[in-house]
Design a protein around this motif. Structure first.
Motif, mmCIF file in Angstrom:
data_model
loop_
_atom_site.group_PDB
_atom_site.id
_atom_site.type_symbol
_atom_site.label_atom_id
_atom_site.label_comp_id
_atom_site.label_asym_id
_atom_site.label_seq_id
_atom_site.Cartn_x
_atom_site.Cartn_y
_atom_site.Cartn_z
ATOM 1 N N GLU B 130 34.861 -33.916 -28.876
ATOM 2 C CA GLU B 130 34.020 -34.964 -28.305
ATOM 3 C C GLU B 130 32.858 -34.363 -27.524
ATOM 4 O O GLU B 130 31.723 -34.801 -27.640
ATOM 5 C CB GLU B 130 34.903 -35.838 -27.379
ATOM 6 C CG GLU B 130 34.638 -37.294 -27.447
ATOM 7 C CD GLU B 130 34.075 -37.744 -28.780
ATOM 8 O OE1 GLU B 130 32.911 -38.153 -28.761
ATOM 9 O OE2 GLU B 130 34.761 -37.675 -29.836
ATOM 10 N N GLU B 131 33.164 -33.315 -26.741
ATOM 11 C CA GLU B 131 32.140 -32.662 -25.925
ATOM 12 C C GLU B 131 31.060 -32.041 -26.820
ATOM 13 O O GLU B 131 29.872 -32.121 -26.523
ATOM 14 C CB GLU B 131 32.803 -31.599 -25.039
ATOM 15 C CG GLU B 131 31.852 -30.719 -24.241
ATOM 16 C CD GLU B 131 31.125 -31.485 -23.138
ATOM 17 O OE1 GLU B 131 31.464 -32.667 -22.920
ATOM 18 O OE2 GLU B 131 30.215 -30.906 -22.516
ATOM 19 N N ILE B 132 31.483 -31.442 -27.944
ATOM 20 C CA ILE B 132 30.501 -30.836 -28.846
ATOM 21 C C ILE B 132 29.617 -31.910 -29.445
ATOM 22 O O ILE B 132 28.395 -31.763 -29.516
ATOM 23 C CB ILE B 132 31.226 -30.046 -29.950
ATOM 24 C CG1 ILE B 132 31.876 -28.805 -29.347
ATOM 25 C CG2 ILE B 132 30.263 -29.649 -31.050
ATOM 26 C CD1 ILE B 132 32.805 -28.086 -30.279
ATOM 27 N N ARG B 133 30.226 -33.054 -29.825
ATOM 28 C CA ARG B 133 29.421 -34.145 -30.383
ATOM 29 C C ARG B 133 28.416 -34.629 -29.343
ATOM 30 O O ARG B 133 27.259 -34.893 -29.655
ATOM 31 C CB ARG B 133 30.337 -35.315 -30.777
ATOM 32 C CG ARG B 133 31.210 -34.988 -31.957
ATOM 33 C CD ARG B 133 31.290 -36.133 -32.963
ATOM 34 N NE ARG B 133 31.966 -35.695 -34.161
ATOM 35 C CZ ARG B 133 33.284 -35.761 -34.326
ATOM 36 N NH1 ARG B 133 34.048 -36.272 -33.378
ATOM 37 N NH2 ARG B 133 33.837 -35.325 -35.432
ATOM 38 N N ARG B 134 28.879 -34.710 -28.077
ATOM 39 C CA ARG B 134 27.998 -35.207 -27.028
ATOM 40 C C ARG B 134 26.819 -34.251 -26.829
ATOM 41 O O ARG B 134 25.660 -34.675 -26.807
ATOM 42 C CB ARG B 134 28.785 -35.354 -25.719
ATOM 43 C CG ARG B 134 28.005 -36.014 -24.583
ATOM 44 C CD ARG B 134 28.763 -35.987 -23.273
ATOM 45 N NE ARG B 134 28.882 -34.656 -22.695
ATOM 46 C CZ ARG B 134 27.874 -34.013 -22.097
ATOM 47 N NH1 ARG B 134 26.692 -34.572 -21.993
ATOM 48 N NH2 ARG B 134 28.049 -32.790 -21.597
ATOM 49 N N LEU B 135 27.110 -32.939 -26.731
ATOM 50 C CA LEU B 135 26.042 -31.962 -26.517
ATOM 51 C C LEU B 135 25.080 -31.971 -27.697
ATOM 52 O O LEU B 135 23.869 -31.920 -27.536
ATOM 53 C CB LEU B 135 26.632 -30.563 -26.349
ATOM 54 C CG LEU B 135 27.287 -30.262 -25.003
ATOM 55 C CD1 LEU B 135 28.031 -28.948 -25.075
ATOM 56 C CD2 LEU B 135 26.234 -30.199 -23.915
ATOM 57 N N SER B 136 25.651 -32.035 -28.886
ATOM 58 C CA SER B 136 24.834 -32.023 -30.089
ATOM 59 C C SER B 136 23.881 -33.205 -30.091
ATOM 60 O O SER B 136 22.697 -33.070 -30.436
ATOM 61 C CB SER B 136 25.738 -32.055 -31.315
ATOM 62 O OG SER B 136 24.982 -32.239 -32.467
ATOM 63 N N ALA B 137 24.380 -34.363 -29.653
ATOM 64 C CA ALA B 137 23.526 -35.546 -29.621
ATOM 65 C C ALA B 137 22.493 -35.428 -28.513
ATOM 66 O O ALA B 137 21.310 -35.733 -28.717
ATOM 67 C CB ALA B 137 24.381 -36.792 -29.423
ATOM 68 N N THR B 138 22.903 -34.961 -27.327
ATOM 69 C CA THR B 138 21.985 -34.873 -26.194
ATOM 70 C C THR B 138 20.795 -33.982 -26.503
ATOM 71 O O THR B 138 19.655 -34.305 -26.191
ATOM 72 C CB THR B 138 22.714 -34.308 -24.963
ATOM 73 O OG1 THR B 138 23.902 -35.049 -24.778
ATOM 74 C CG2 THR B 138 21.852 -34.396 -23.723
ATOM 75 N N TYR B 139 21.053 -32.836 -27.119
ATOM 76 C CA TYR B 139 19.978 -31.873 -27.339
ATOM 77 C C TYR B 139 19.457 -31.908 -28.772
ATOM 78 O O TYR B 139 18.708 -31.023 -29.181
ATOM 79 C CB TYR B 139 20.460 -30.470 -26.983
ATOM 80 C CG TYR B 139 20.834 -30.327 -25.525
ATOM 81 C CD1 TYR B 139 19.844 -30.159 -24.560
ATOM 82 C CD2 TYR B 139 22.161 -30.368 -25.117
ATOM 83 C CE1 TYR B 139 20.176 -30.045 -23.225
ATOM 84 C CE2 TYR B 139 22.503 -30.259 -23.777
ATOM 85 C CZ TYR B 139 21.507 -30.096 -22.837
ATOM 86 O OH TYR B 139 21.821 -29.980 -21.520
ATOM 87 N N ILE B 160 24.383 -23.479 -33.530
ATOM 88 C CA ILE B 160 25.752 -23.330 -33.022
ATOM 89 C C ILE B 160 25.765 -22.336 -31.859
ATOM 90 O O ILE B 160 26.444 -22.544 -30.854
ATOM 91 C CB ILE B 160 26.706 -22.843 -34.129
ATOM 92 C CG1 ILE B 160 26.766 -23.846 -35.255
ATOM 93 C CG2 ILE B 160 28.112 -22.608 -33.564
ATOM 94 C CD1 ILE B 160 27.515 -23.350 -36.460
ATOM 95 N N GLU B 161 25.002 -21.258 -32.023
ATOM 96 C CA GLU B 161 24.946 -20.270 -30.946
ATOM 97 C C GLU B 161 24.416 -20.907 -29.658
ATOM 98 O O GLU B 161 24.922 -20.655 -28.568
ATOM 99 C CB GLU B 161 24.055 -19.093 -31.352
ATOM 100 C CG GLU B 161 24.666 -18.176 -32.402
ATOM 101 C CD GLU B 161 25.697 -17.217 -31.821
ATOM 102 O OE1 GLU B 161 26.111 -17.422 -30.672
ATOM 103 O OE2 GLU B 161 26.097 -16.279 -32.518
ATOM 104 N N ILE B 162 23.401 -21.723 -29.805
ATOM 105 C CA ILE B 162 22.842 -22.388 -28.617
ATOM 106 C C ILE B 162 23.886 -23.348 -28.034
ATOM 107 O O ILE B 162 24.092 -23.409 -26.819
ATOM 108 C CB ILE B 162 21.540 -23.132 -28.987
ATOM 109 C CG1 ILE B 162 20.475 -22.107 -29.396
ATOM 110 C CG2 ILE B 162 21.051 -23.978 -27.827
ATOM 111 C CD1 ILE B 162 19.196 -22.712 -29.911
ATOM 112 N N LEU B 163 24.579 -24.042 -28.937
ATOM 113 C CA LEU B 163 25.603 -24.991 -28.493
ATOM 114 C C LEU B 163 26.723 -24.267 -27.738
ATOM 115 O O LEU B 163 27.234 -24.749 -26.731
ATOM 116 C CB LEU B 163 26.177 -25.717 -29.716
ATOM 117 C CG LEU B 163 27.104 -26.875 -29.421
ATOM 118 C CD1 LEU B 163 26.309 -28.036 -28.875
ATOM 119 C CD2 LEU B 163 27.831 -27.313 -30.679
ATOM 120 N N LYS B 164 27.088 -23.086 -28.237
ATOM 121 C CA LYS B 164 28.127 -22.293 -27.586
ATOM 122 C C LYS B 164 27.757 -22.029 -26.131
ATOM 123 O O LYS B 164 28.580 -22.103 -25.228
ATOM 124 C CB LYS B 164 28.229 -20.933 -28.302
ATOM 125 C CG LYS B 164 29.425 -20.781 -29.186
ATOM 126 C CD LYS B 164 29.232 -19.624 -30.156
ATOM 127 C CE LYS B 164 29.444 -18.268 -29.562
ATOM 128 N NZ LYS B 164 29.368 -17.213 -30.614
#
Lengths: 418, 519
Positions: B130-139, B160-164
């Motif tokens: 869920e957190e990854i989906r949220r970050l992905s959507a935010t940025y 993905i690297e940036i998301l990490k």
């Protein structure tokens, strides 16, 4: 360069096959139907009698446990060809502690001695960066010598023991649910299509089942849960896939490799212990008989996953059992199955990979079918080779679709990240 | 404030200083990687650090990320002085790094790659997903946590690297040469992502030596030269020429001082060279044609991965699938083996000296024999001539100023610059008529770089034809007599280095303007 990769074109990934419960049950049902058909067509009842299945389980557990050891180690990126040697240490550990202290102490001893072998392998490969194969082969040679030497010291002069074997060890408890075992036996004897075969399988599971077999089965589930459902497992697998990435994220690569290889040794030791405590009831020199290598093959067949490994070890266990039981006649019946399998494989290959490999499979299928027609028994010398031939055949067919951990067998040096 | 040797105005940042580096120094045995580094990075800005290869940018960032410890100087994060002994410390202070080479495990899913090492934050299950989906959507990163990394392209892997880094709560993100592996459209997408991060109040530190890219995205630019910061400038009021001059200082070779030595004798002629992609994509090379004359340096410019490596390997005979005509000194060499081509007079400085140029665990004199194993002075009849090879290695060490304790030293023990000088010396022996130099000064120190440039100029004066591949535009402009630009496997432009600017080359390289200038 990968620069040209068009992300849009790659993105809709092919859906990957996931083993779920419906599939597993369907697979078991399919195997039952096939075996039942084969039994009726060939008239060889021993193909899937409860005795055969029980023997298969006993033959499969050491292979499976050794393979499980291989899986732990290779998932963390260390090739462990020293499984065979660690199994030998396990047989001796079971023999020594089993005879002098008791069967459960024997189990612990087998695990500890195997783990010691694992520790040696871990120190050599992880810490000193020795080639994994070289270290593994060295462990096999050292273990063979050490076990002979230690057995000579421990068991010479002991009543019933000698240079190469221990006196009989007390049995571990085994479980029989007689309320089920008897009626299932009745059904099995009726030779009904599928029903009798299912009864045979169930009967094998509720009759004279060693506690150690149950523990071994539980270890498969535990391994799957630990490695694929916990943070610990994710870290351990990441070390085998990309140690540099793991280290850059703060994972202690050496620590996880050590844990994995020592666990691997412990499991291989337990496999050896099973041979001495359950399959036989004493330690004997050379008891492992190459099962460590077959365990490694079963693990590769299982694509480095516990479920596949389980199927692989059952397959190898089954062929091993046929060799020991009926011999020529049962193996001969099996030829028909192999022929059918090869023809099906040829059809599948035709669609997937192209004509040449399909043709090879088809020709082989016809040849095997021909042998089945013209003979009515496989010579015993050949029957002895069944497990090894199966290993070769199965790996040759399936290896195209396998994928080992990306950093498996590669030596990793601390501080290589960044 | 930064100590600037040239112009240096205080950049008007949009927020507080979140990173302050003062007097950072780092010495490796024999090399001063960094000294007297002063940098201030502000919240909500993109801060570029530019400098040549080997100028010390990467070392500096490794210090900031805790991979290496500085020998001197202080690091302040949010006004608090810190000391990092490992990347985990840096992560704990909100510093995250995206490495030049992706740190991803292909066989794991995006989710597994992201949560690895940070399992305590949100576990490894649905909460993390869920957190990854949220970050992905935010940025606006467009990442699905359940994809397998192996199925994803380069651009997605970088996201993905940036998301990490974001997942770990980083507020300061370091990107080390993030565009090196991207195609132009992906570069633009990534810059949009970076602007998104900036808008969310993060500080982005962006390391690059590609000036046009830097100028298009950075708010502030700090120039690093020979291990130290020489200037900090606002991104909107500086030109790439200014930056280039700051980057190379007085080291920039000046084309005007070298009289042309180009003759009309053709040494290498390549016609209609094509190379299909074995994976079935668009051709790696299509219809590449050019000629190099005696005494001419032909420079090939292009964003990495547009066919430069394939071109060189085709000429060297390492790509059997290549079709077309390749003539060396008027003889067709298309069907020849690599060894025969080398014997016919091609010298080759490979792109990756560790993979192709040297046996790292062999002594220098054995490395001298590599590629010349059929020729004097290395062999006599069927046998290796130890004495001859050793004597000639001594000659190379002397003539090319290879700094080594002796010729029995293992190649691994030499610094990158000295390894490269040995390779240059080796390839220049045996009287070649054509020298192929692929990224000859990549990753070498400034001294060795100047020496290698001198050797290449010397070769040109002696009448060699030189094919020069480089990612460093100033190197290309400084050395070449003609520059051709390679884009997606095609030659898309020919430029006269006396008149072209790095910007013009840069836009041709990215396909912004095709076929604009003809010399």
């Amino acid at each position: 360069m990968t620069v040209a990769t068009d992300p849009v074109a790659v993105a809709p990934a092919k859906s990957r096959f996931r083993l779920s419960w419906p599939w597993i049950l369907l697979g078991i049902a399919g195997i039952l139907v096939v075996m039942s058909l084969l039994r009726i067509v060939t008239g060889v009842d021993d193909l899937d009698s409860s005795g055969t299945i029980r023997a298969t389980l006993i033959a499969a557990v050491p292979i499976g446990l050794a393979g499980l050891g291989g899986l732990w180690s290779e998932r963390a990126g260390v090739v462990n060809i020293g499984l065979e040697g660690m199994m030998m240490l396990g047989t001796f550990g079971a023999g020594y502690f089993g005879y002098f202290y008791g069967p459960w102490q024997g189990v612990v001893g087998a695990i500890l001695l195997g783990a010691a072998g694992g520790l040696l392998h871990a120190v050599a490969t992880v810490y000193f960066g020795v080639d994994h194969i070289v270290s593994g082969v060295a462990i096999n040679i050292i273990a063979a010598g050490a076990v002979q030497y230690l057995a000579g010291m421990a068991f010479t002069g002991v009543p019933g023991g000698g240079q190469t074997q221990s006196p009989p060890i007390d049995r571990l408890p085994s479980i029989t649910i007689s309320g089920l075992s008897e009626p299932l036996g009745e059904i099995e004897r009726e030779n009904w299509f599928v029903v009798s075969d299912a009864a045979a399988v169930l009967r094998a599971l509720v009759t004279n089942m060693s506690v150690l077999t149950i523990i071994a089965l539980a270890l498969f589930v535990a391994t799957w849960w630990l490695l694929w459902r916990t943070a610990f497992g994710l870290r351990l697998r990441s070390v085998g896939e990309s140690p540099a990435a793991a280290e850059s994220l703060g994972v202690n690569v050496y620590r996880y490799k050590f844990i994995a290889v020592i666990t691997s040794g412990g499991l291989a030791g337990l496999a050896g212990g099973f041979l001495a405590l359950v399959a036989a009831n004493a330690f004997r020199d050379g008891q492992t008989g190459g099962r460590g290598y077959i365990g490694l093959a079963a693990m590769i067949f299982g694509n480095w996953r516990p479920g596949g490994l389980f199927a692989g070890s059952m397959l190898f266990g089954y062929t091993d059992t046929l060799r020991l039981r009926g011999g020529g006649e049962t193996v001969h019946a099996l030829l028909l199955l192999v022929a059918v399998f090869l023809v099906l494989l040829a059809l599948w290959q035709w669609r997937q990979h192209g004509r040449r490999s399909a043709l090879i499979a088809a020709v082989l299928g016809v040849v095997v079918a021909g042998i089945y027609m013209v003979s009515d028994q496989v010579p015993n010398e050949l029957a002895t080779m069944t497990p090894y031939l199966t290993t070769l055949l199965v790996l040759a067919v399936f290896s195209q679709n396998l994928r080992m951990p990306a950093a498996d067998g590669k030596i990793y040096r601390k501080g290589s990240a960044g | 404030m930064s100590s600037t040797t040239t112009a240096g105005t205080a950049p008007v940042g949009s927020g507080d200083v979140v990173v302050r580096l003062r007097g950072i120094g780092k010495t490796f045995p024999g090399v001063i990687a960094n000294h007297d580094i002063d940098i201030e990075v502000r919240r909500g800005t993109i801060h570029a650090i530019v400098g040549e290869n080997g100028a010390g940018k990467s070392t500096l960032m490794k210090i900031l990320y805790g991979v290496q410890k500085p020998d001197s100087g202080t690091i302040e994060i949010d006004g608090e002085q810190v000391s990092f002994s490992s990347p985990s410390d840096a992560i704990a202070h909100g510093v995250g790094m995206v490495f030049q080479h992706f740190m991803l495990a292909d066989n794991l899913t995006v989710l597994e790659n992201v949560v690895l090492g940070a399992e305590r934050l949100h576990g490894i299950g649905d909460a993390a997903r869920e957190e990854i989906r949220r970050l992905s959507a935010t940025y606006g990163l467009d990442i699905d946590p359940d994809d397998l990394v192996a199925d994803l392209g380069v651009g997605a892997r970088q996201r993905i690297e940036i998301l990490k880094v974001l997942y770990r709560g980083a507020r300061i993100i370091i990107l080390d040469e993030p565009t090196a592996v991207l195609v132009p459209q992906e570069v633009e997408e990534m810059f949009d992502n970076l602007r998104g991060l900036k808008a969310e109040g993060l500080a982005v530190i962006f390391i690059s030596h590609k000036l046009d890219e830097v100028l298009s995205v950075a708010d502030t630019v700090t120039v690093v030269r020979r291990g130290t910061t020489v200037a900090t400038l606002p991104g909107d009021s500086v030109t790439s020429r200014q930056l280039a001059e700051l980057m190379v200082g007085s080291e920039l070779p000046s084309p005007s001082t070298e009289a042309s030595t180009v003759t009309d004798v053709e040494v290498l002629e390549v016609a209609d060279l094509c190379l299909p992609d074995p994976a079935g994509g668009r051709p790696l090379l299509s219809d590449v044609s050019f000629a190099i004359h005696r005494g001419e340096i032909l420079g090939i410019a292009g964003v990495e991965g547009n066919g430069q490596a394939e071109l060189v390997e085709s000429i060297m005979g390492m790509r059997p699938a290549a079709t077309g005509r390749i003539e060396l000194n008027d003889g067709d060499i298309a069907g020849w083996s690599t060894r025969r081509r080398r014997e016919a007079g091609i010298g080759y400085i490979p792109e990756d000296r560790h993979r192709q140029g040297l046996l790292l665990d062999a002594p220098l004199w054995e490395n001298r024999i590599l590629g010349h194993q059929t020729r004097r002075p290395n062999v006599k009849g069927p046998f290796i001539d130890r004495a001859g090879a050793r004597a000639d290695t001594e000659r190379i060490v002397e003539a090319y100023d290879v700094r080594t304790p002796g010729i029995d030293t293992l190649a691994r023990a030499l610094s990158g610059g000295n390894q490269q000088k040995l390779i240059v010396g080796r390839e220049m022996s045996g009287e070649p008529s054509l020298l192929i130099a692929a990224h000859p000064t990549r990753g070498v120190d400034v001294g060795a770089q100047a020496a290698i440039w001198d050797h290449i100029k010397q070769a040109r004066r002696e009448g060699l034809a030189v094919l020069l591949i480089s990612a460093d535009l100033d190197e290309l402009i400084g050395l070449s007599d003609t520059i051709k630009v390679l884009l997606r496997g095609r030659i898309v432009g020919t430029f006269d280095p006396a008149r072209v600017t790095p910007q013009q080359l840069g836009s041709a390289m990215t396909g912004a303007t095709e076929e604009e200038t003809q010399s």
